[in-house]
Scaffold this active site. Structure first.
Site, PDB file in Angstrom:
ATOM      1  N   ASP A   7      -0.977  -6.253  -0.223  1.00  7.96           N
ATOM      2  CA  ASP A   7      -1.161  -5.560   1.055  1.00  7.96           C
ATOM      3  C   ASP A   7      -2.618  -5.179   1.263  1.00  7.96           C
ATOM      4  OD1 ASP A   7       0.263  -4.739   3.238  1.00  7.96           O
ATOM      5  OD2 ASP A   7       1.215  -3.028   2.247  1.00  7.96           O
TER       6      ASP A   7
ATOM      7  N   GLU B 156       9.000  -3.959  11.097  1.00  5.68           N
ATOM      8  CA  GLU B 156       9.416  -2.658  10.544  1.00  5.68           C
ATOM      9  C   GLU B 156       9.771  -1.677  11.657  1.00  5.68           C
ATOM     10  OE1 GLU B 156       6.791  -0.991   7.593  1.00  5.68           O
ATOM     11  OE2 GLU B 156       7.892   0.915   7.558  1.00  5.68           O
TER      12      GLU B 156
ATOM     13  N   LYS C  45      -1.000  -9.449   3.096  1.00 10.72           N
ATOM     14  CA  LYS C  45      -0.295  -8.943   4.276  1.00 10.72           C
ATOM     15  C   LYS C  45      -1.218  -7.963   4.985  1.00 10.72           C
ATOM     16  CE  LYS C  45       3.134  -5.715   4.062  1.00 10.72           C
ATOM     17  NZ  LYS C  45       2.546  -4.648   4.902  1.00 10.72           N
TER      18      LYS C  45
ATOM     19  N   ASP D 176       0.840  -1.205   0.000  1.00  6.67           N
ATOM     20  CA  ASP D 176       0.000   0.000   0.000  1.00  6.67           C
ATOM     21  C   ASP D 176       0.878   1.259   0.000  1.00  6.67           C
ATOM     22  OD1 ASP D 176       0.883  -0.179   2.615  1.00  6.67           O
ATOM     23  OD2 ASP D 176      -1.090   0.201   3.531  1.00  6.67           O
ATOM     24  N   SER D 177       2.201   1.055   0.086  1.00  2.98           N
ATOM     25  CA  SER D 177       3.141   2.164  -0.101  1.00  2.98           C
ATOM     26  C   SER D 177       2.990   2.752  -1.506  1.00  2.98           C
ATOM     27  CB  SER D 177       4.579   1.693   0.127  1.00  2.98           C
ATOM     28  OG  SER D 177       4.865   0.551  -0.645  1.00  2.98           O
TER      29      SER D 177
ATOM     30  N   GLU E  17      -1.460  -5.304   8.658  1.00  3.84           N
ATOM     31  CA  GLU E  17      -0.736  -4.679   9.766  1.00  3.84           C
ATOM     32  C   GLU E  17      -1.456  -4.901  11.091  1.00  3.84           C
ATOM     33  OE1 GLU E  17      -0.025  -0.517   8.988  1.00  3.84           O
ATOM     34  OE2 GLU E  17       0.870  -0.906   7.028  1.00  3.84           O
TER      35      GLU E  17
HETATM   36  O1  KIV Z   1       3.605  -1.170   1.734  1.00  2.00           O
HETATM   37  C1  KIV Z   1       4.801  -1.522   1.815  1.00  2.00           C
HETATM   38  O2  KIV Z   1       5.619  -1.243   0.941  1.00  2.00           O
HETATM   39  C2  KIV Z   1       5.194  -2.281   2.990  1.00  2.00           C
HETATM   40  C3  KIV Z   1       6.631  -2.663   3.110  1.00  2.00           C
HETATM   41  C4  KIV Z   1       7.509  -1.506   3.295  1.00  2.00           C
HETATM   42  C5  KIV Z   1       6.840  -3.707   4.122  1.00  2.00           C
HETATM   43  O3  KIV Z   1       4.386  -2.591   3.792  1.00  2.00           O
END
Ligand code: KIV
Length: 290
Positions: A91, A189, A120, A52-53, A122
């Protein structure tokens, strides 16, 4: 001689990663948000994360909170069309796993239907129930602890986590609860290296660190950070291997200069009419408008 460090050609699966943890073999993971970045990364890394970055790296947001399921699906589909051999992880964005098991399973299942191998999400102990619900539906889950960017407002900024005894012990406890709930791996992280080392040695699942020191089972960095494509501030855990932003701008400006001075295109870069047609074109004149 090529200096490309290629990953093995075998398709990376969750059992492969589990085996590598036992063998002490380190895992390289990076992000990809489109087909181009996926094709560059896939022969090199073991895990591709459609993170989600994408929100702050590619879409111009200040953080990941505005990223929606529709945005994630769009980017995941672009990556998954390249059929990566790396394990493909998608994500779960903010609010996609907070509103109950049904909606979470639909969102995560939709990722798998679009080609992701795993999702993934959080958060620590409070996520164990939702992790169990997903794992019960055969949706593999990677956990994410420590500096979790979706909690930026609770953390009061992007700050290193686990620096006092309570927080450090809670993180270890959370890591084990997520493992127990069925996570197949954990991203750690922005935490002290000693804490990540303790988590890694006490867990049976692999840990993937980002700003968490060298003792994790693997490392993840954002693709654009490794390749110097981000113009913004880079945290100290980022190692940039090429100043891509500058390099690409230099190349693009050479092309623009060639356009402006007439050096591009040359005759080798043009298509030609078949023999005889040039005369027909040359003798054609526009008819007078009535
Ligand atoms: O969204 C992302 O890029 C991440 C990584 C930095 C682990 O969660």
């Amino acid at each position: 001689m090529s200096h490309i460090s290629q990953a093995p050609v075998e398709r990376i699966t969750i059992p492969v990663l589990q085996r590598w943890k036992g063998e002490g073999r380190r895992v390289a993971m990076t992000t990809a948000y489109d087909a181009v970045t996926a094709c560059i990364a896939d022969p090199i890394v073991d895990i591709i994360l459609v993170g989600d970055s994408v929100g702050n790296v590619c879409l111009g947001f200040d953080n990941t909170l505005p990223v929606s399921m529709a945005m994630m699906n769009h980017h995941l589909e672009a990556v998954s069309r390249t059929r990566p051999r790396a394990l493909l992880v998608a994500d779960m964005p903010f609010l996609s796993f907070h509103l109950g098991p049904e909606e979470t399973i639909r969102n995560a299942g939709g990722f798998l239907q679009r080609g992701a191998d795993a999702v993934k999400l959080e958060g620590g102990a409070k996520r164990t129930e939702i992790v169990r619900a997903l794992v019960d539906c055969d949706i593999p889950v990677m956990g994410h602890l420590g500096l979790t960017p979706q909690s930026v407002n609770v953390m009061g900024g992007f700050k290193v986590q686990g620096r006092n005894a309570d927080d450090a012990l809670r993180l270890l406890d959370d890591a084990h609860r997520l493992q127990e709930a069925g996570c197949f791996a954990l991203v750690l992280e922005g935490i002290p290296a000693e804490l990540a080392a303790r988590a890694t040695e006490t867990l049976t699942i692999p840990t993937i660190g980002i700003g968490a020191g060298p003792s994790c089972s693997g490392q993840v960095l954002v693709f654009h950070d490794v390749l110097g494509l981000t113009a913004s501030h880079r945290p100290k855990f980022v190692r940039t291997y090429v100043e891509g932003f500058q390099l690409l701008q230099e190349a693009l400006s050479r092309w623009a200069a060639d356009v402006r001075n007439g050096a591009f295109p040359t005759s080798q870069e043009c298509y030609r009419l078949p023999e005889g047609l040039s005369d027909a074109i040359a003798s054609w004149a526009p008819s007078n408008p009535t």
